[in-house]
Design a protein around this motif. Structure first.
Motif, PDB file in Angstrom:
ATOM      1  N   HIS A   9     -12.465 -33.774  83.958  1.00 12.96           N
ATOM      2  CA  HIS A   9     -12.092 -35.122  84.277  1.00 12.96           C
ATOM      3  C   HIS A   9     -10.894 -34.989  85.151  1.00 12.96           C
ATOM      4  N   ASP A  38     -18.414 -33.248  84.806  1.00 10.26           N
ATOM      5  CA  ASP A  38     -17.435 -34.118  84.728  1.00 10.26           C
ATOM      6  C   ASP A  38     -16.119 -33.287  85.131  1.00 10.26           C
ATOM      7  N   HIS A  72     -19.554 -38.677  85.425  1.00 13.24           N
ATOM      8  CA  HIS A  72     -18.288 -39.133  86.055  1.00 13.24           C
ATOM      9  C   HIS A  72     -17.755 -38.232  87.353  1.00 13.24           C
ATOM     10  N   HIS A 189     -25.032 -30.819  82.105  1.00 11.00           N
ATOM     11  CA  HIS A 189     -24.059 -31.553  81.723  1.00 11.00           C
ATOM     12  C   HIS A 189     -24.482 -32.320  80.278  1.00 11.00           C
ATOM     13  N   HIS A 231     -18.108 -34.167  74.642  1.00 12.20           N
ATOM     14  CA  HIS A 231     -16.701 -34.014  74.391  1.00 12.20           C
ATOM     15  C   HIS A 231     -16.240 -33.395  73.033  1.00 12.20           C
TER      16      HIS A 231
END
Ligand SMILES: [Fe+2]
Length: 251
Positions: A9, A38, A72, A189, A231
């Motif tokens: 991120h 991400d 993302h 992912h 995560h």
């Protein structure tokens, strides 16, 4: 050497500095670090100063940085980079040594084969996806803030390309078949529907991306499957490994 890690991120400093990742001192541009989606380094409408700085920073590292796309990412911008053939599969070249491993490809790196398939359904859109072109956009934006649920804005913080196309899924099956449905590593992912259940029970609904990966799980021989998205760092099975901040060596 090949290292692999989970979602970044656009938060790169801690994970990749030489204090936390001293092994890079022994690496060359023929060694790789892979991010399981991400990445976040191609996010803004155009490459702004911050993005340019980080992409150039990765280009200056001793290794080559590889990433698959997560949900993302700015998928429209990713698609605007030149497509190149690289080690058996297709990449978007963000920098000469910062490469987006495209969906449905099989790469051979240091005598190991990698099947890559980015993308995932966003889970953090309970407040909806707003359309900037909507005549009621401003009032809807105010309402979305007031509701306090996570929401996203189409073409600004959310892109339909987060989910794979039919053609990308077909291409993946074709490329796997050309490798006798056998690879050393799978890098995705999100994960297959059944892996998602082992990981989180019924918390997440299966969708067509997790179902597609389930089909692959049931038809492909692989040694390890690495994925991000959820995560956490967890060996879900002996072969299926969820990564987040951990940066581990696999070759
Ligand atoms: Fe993420």
């Amino acid at each position: 050497m090949i290292y692999i890690t989970g979602d970044t991120h656009a938060d790169f400093e801690l994970r990749f500095n030489t204090e936390n990742f001293p092994e890079q001192k022994e690496m060359t541009k023929d060694d790789y670090v892979i991010i399981c989606g991400d990445f976040g380094g191609v996010w803004e409408q155009v490459e702004d100063r911050r993005e340019r700085w980080w992409l150039n920073w990765f280009e200056s590292r001793p290794y080559t940085l590889l990433f698959i796309d997560g949900n993302h990412e700015n998928h429209e911008r990713l698609a605007s980079y030149p497509v190149k053939e690289w080690n058996g599969g297709k990449v978007h070249e963000i920098r000469p040594h910062v490469l987006h491993l495209m969906r449905g490809q099989v790469f051979t790196l240091q005598d190991k084969t990698f099947f890559t398939f980015g993308g995932a359904k966003s889970h953090d859109i309970q407040g909806g996806v707003l359309e900037p072109e909507d005549p009621d956009y401003k009032s809807k934006l105010r309402e979305a803030f007031d509701r306090g649920l996570p929401f996203r804005i189409n073409h600004v913080s959310w892109w339909a390309g987060e989910m794979p196309s039919e053609e990308e899924m077909r291409e993946g099956l074709r490329n796997l078949a050309a490798h006798d449905n056998t690879v050393d590593f799978v890098v995705t992912h999100c994960c297959p529907s059944s892996t998602q259940v082992l990981l989180r029970g019924s918390m997440y609904e299966p969708d067509f991306a997790t179902r597609y990966l389930e089909e692959i799980r049931n038809s492909v021989n692989y040694t390890k499957w690495f994925f991000g998205h959820y995560h956490d760092n967890r060996n879900v099975t002996a072969k299926d490994i969820l990564l987040y901040e951990q940066l581990i060596r696999i070759v």
